[in-house]
Motif scaffolding. Structure first.
Motif, PDB file in Angstrom:
ATOM      1  N   ASP A  38       0.825  -1.208   0.000  1.00 24.10           N
ATOM      2  CA  ASP A  38       0.000   0.000   0.000  1.00 24.10           C
ATOM      3  C   ASP A  38       0.862   1.262   0.000  1.00 24.10           C
ATOM      4  N   ILE A  39       1.919   1.241   0.788  1.00 26.15           N
ATOM      5  CA  ILE A  39       2.813   2.405   0.863  1.00 26.15           C
ATOM      6  C   ILE A  39       3.511   2.625  -0.475  1.00 26.15           C
ATOM      7  N   VAL A  40       3.977   1.540  -1.077  1.00 29.98           N
ATOM      8  CA  VAL A  40       4.669   1.639  -2.370  1.00 29.98           C
ATOM      9  C   VAL A  40       3.718   2.150  -3.453  1.00 29.98           C
ATOM     10  N   TRP A  41       2.493   1.626  -3.473  1.00 31.95           N
ATOM     11  CA  TRP A  41       1.522   2.036  -4.491  1.00 31.95           C
ATOM     12  C   TRP A  41       1.193   3.516  -4.366  1.00 31.95           C
ATOM     13  N   LEU A  42       0.987   3.997  -3.136  1.00 35.76           N
ATOM     14  CA  LEU A  42       0.697   5.411  -2.938  1.00 35.76           C
ATOM     15  C   LEU A  42       1.875   6.276  -3.377  1.00 35.76           C
ATOM     16  N   SER A  43       3.086   5.850  -3.064  1.00 32.29           N
ATOM     17  CA  SER A  43       4.281   6.596  -3.465  1.00 32.29           C
ATOM     18  C   SER A  43       4.368   6.729  -4.978  1.00 32.29           C
ATOM     19  N   LEU A  44       4.142   5.617  -5.669  1.00 23.83           N
ATOM     20  CA  LEU A  44       4.204   5.635  -7.128  1.00 23.83           C
ATOM     21  C   LEU A  44       3.105   6.506  -7.720  1.00 23.83           C
ATOM     22  N   ARG A  45       1.894   6.387  -7.164  1.00 23.48           N
ATOM     23  CA  ARG A  45       0.767   7.165  -7.686  1.00 23.48           C
ATOM     24  C   ARG A  45       1.013   8.660  -7.532  1.00 23.48           C
ATOM     25  N   VAL A  46       1.482   9.069  -6.381  1.00 23.11           N
ATOM     26  CA  VAL A  46       1.733  10.488  -6.121  1.00 23.11           C
ATOM     27  C   VAL A  46       2.879  11.010  -6.989  1.00 23.11           C
ATOM     28  N   SER A  47       3.987  10.282  -7.014  1.00 23.90           N
ATOM     29  CA  SER A  47       5.170  10.774  -7.732  1.00 23.90           C
ATOM     30  C   SER A  47       4.982  10.760  -9.242  1.00 23.90           C
ATOM     31  N   LEU A  48       4.322   9.728  -9.771  1.00 29.00           N
ATOM     32  CA  LEU A  48       4.081   9.690 -11.213  1.00 29.00           C
ATOM     33  C   LEU A  48       3.112  10.790 -11.639  1.00 29.00           C
ATOM     34  N   ALA A  49       2.081  11.037 -10.825  1.00 26.96           N
ATOM     35  CA  ALA A  49       1.138  12.109 -11.148  1.00 26.96           C
ATOM     36  C   ALA A  49       1.836  13.465 -11.120  1.00 26.96           C
ATOM     37  N   ALA A  50       2.664  13.689 -10.115  1.00 33.28           N
ATOM     38  CA  ALA A  50       3.396  14.960 -10.019  1.00 33.28           C
ATOM     39  C   ALA A  50       4.354  15.134 -11.188  1.00 33.28           C
ATOM     40  N   THR A  51       5.021  14.057 -11.584  1.00 32.46           N
ATOM     41  CA  THR A  51       5.952  14.123 -12.709  1.00 32.46           C
ATOM     42  C   THR A  51       5.227  14.395 -14.014  1.00 32.46           C
ATOM     43  N   LEU A  52       4.073  13.769 -14.200  1.00 29.62           N
ATOM     44  CA  LEU A  52       3.281  14.010 -15.409  1.00 29.62           C
ATOM     45  C   LEU A  52       2.855  15.470 -15.495  1.00 29.62           C
ATOM     46  N   ILE A  53       2.367  16.022 -14.393  1.00 30.79           N
ATOM     47  CA  ILE A  53       1.974  17.436 -14.366  1.00 30.79           C
ATOM     48  C   ILE A  53       3.174  18.324 -14.678  1.00 30.79           C
ATOM     49  N   ALA A  54       4.311  18.004 -14.067  1.00 33.70           N
ATOM     50  CA  ALA A  54       5.518  18.803 -14.287  1.00 33.70           C
ATOM     51  C   ALA A  54       5.960  18.755 -15.748  1.00 33.70           C
ATOM     52  N   CYS A  55       5.820  17.596 -16.393  1.00 34.20           N
ATOM     53  CA  CYS A  55       6.199  17.479 -17.805  1.00 34.20           C
ATOM     54  C   CYS A  55       5.247  18.262 -18.702  1.00 34.20           C
ATOM     55  N   VAL A  56       3.950  18.172 -18.414  1.00 36.33           N
ATOM     56  CA  VAL A  56       2.959  18.887 -19.219  1.00 36.33           C
ATOM     57  C   VAL A  56       3.167  20.394 -19.118  1.00 36.33           C
ATOM     58  N   VAL A  57       3.533  20.870 -17.941  1.00 32.39           N
ATOM     59  CA  VAL A  57       3.749  22.308 -17.738  1.00 32.39           C
ATOM     60  C   VAL A  57       5.173  22.723 -18.088  1.00 32.39           C
ATOM     61  N   GLY A  58       6.143  21.968 -17.623  1.00 37.60           N
ATOM     62  CA  GLY A  58       7.533  22.383 -17.721  1.00 37.60           C
ATOM     63  C   GLY A  58       8.158  22.246 -19.092  1.00 37.60           C
TER      64      GLY A  58
END
Length: 231
Positions: A21-41
């Motif tokens: 559960d901890i690993v899944w949440l980490s991946l979900r949060v970090s991948l979503a943040a990275t996707l947003i950063a790529c779309v904007v950055g």
């Protein structure tokens, strides 16, 4: 110490539910943040590379400087923004995965933008005259170079993901490290180490390293395959 390592490996091998559960949440949060950063950055970085406008050099220096933005400062600012007394307090996002994604995206975007600018600047130097002869505007040239350099830009995305998934301070402040809700790998490692529960901390450390190496290896393999297929 040996027992702690053995127990840690057993937790990983047995796919412990709490660990998963901890690993899944980490991946979900970090991948979503990275996707947003790529779309904007990435578009910002491309426009900084090919554009010519007042304040461009200032923005380049700013984004380069923000690559080292202190995570706890970002966490504090997002906390103030999302707290009950803040402008977005009514949305109730504080101490949630969404707040963690926002904080990580703010941290990662300058990294992606700055690295993208460097990649696209090199592409612009090589293809500038060709694009100008085709009558491409600077915005169209930026879009073309982003597509042309998409494989090279995986480095920027990976750098952003690495920063996001390794983050502790900002996500601790805005997420609260709530068990089963906002507890990710890095915050759990910090907490469990302070409590003296080394097996879980070590298990998460093993998984964190494995995740980063696996994603980098997969990206490298996909990039190599795509370059062989499409050139």
């Amino acid at each position: 110490m040996g027992d702690s390592f053995l127990t840690a490996w057993q937790l990983v091998a047995s796919a412990d539910a709490k660990l998963a559960d901890i690993v899944w949440l980490s991946l979900r949060v970090s991948l979503a943040a990275t996707l947003i950063a790529c779309v904007v950055g990435m578009p910002i970085g491309a426009l900084l590379a090919v554009g010519r406008f007042a304040g461009r050099r200032v923005l380049i220096v700013l984004f380069n400087g923000l690559m080292g933005l202190p995570p706890v400062v970002v966490g504090l600012l997002v906390y103030l923004l999302l707290s009950r007394a803040g402008p977005l307090g009514t949305m109730g996002l504080l101490f949630s995965p969404t707040a963690m994604i926002v904080a990580q995206a703010i941290l990662v975007t300058p990294i992606v933008a700055a690295l993208t600018r460097q990649v696209i600047a090199d592409e612009w130097t090589e293809y500038r005259e060709q694009l100008r002869s085709l009558g491409a505007s600077r915005s169209r040239a930026a879009a073309t170079l982003l597509w042309d350099g998409r494989f090279s830009l995986t480095t920027a995305a990976l750098a952003g993901f690495g920063r996001a998934i390794a983050e502790v301070g900002a996500v601790m402040i805005v997420g609260g490290n709530i068990d089963g809700v906002t507890r990710v790998m890095t915050t759990t490692i910090a907490l469990e180490t302070s409590k003296g529960d080394l097996p879980l901390a070590l298990a998460l450390g093993f998984v964190l390293i494995a995740v980063v190496l696996s994603i980098n290896a997969a990206a490298y393999a996909v990039r190599g395959w795509a370059e062989r297929r499409w050139g």
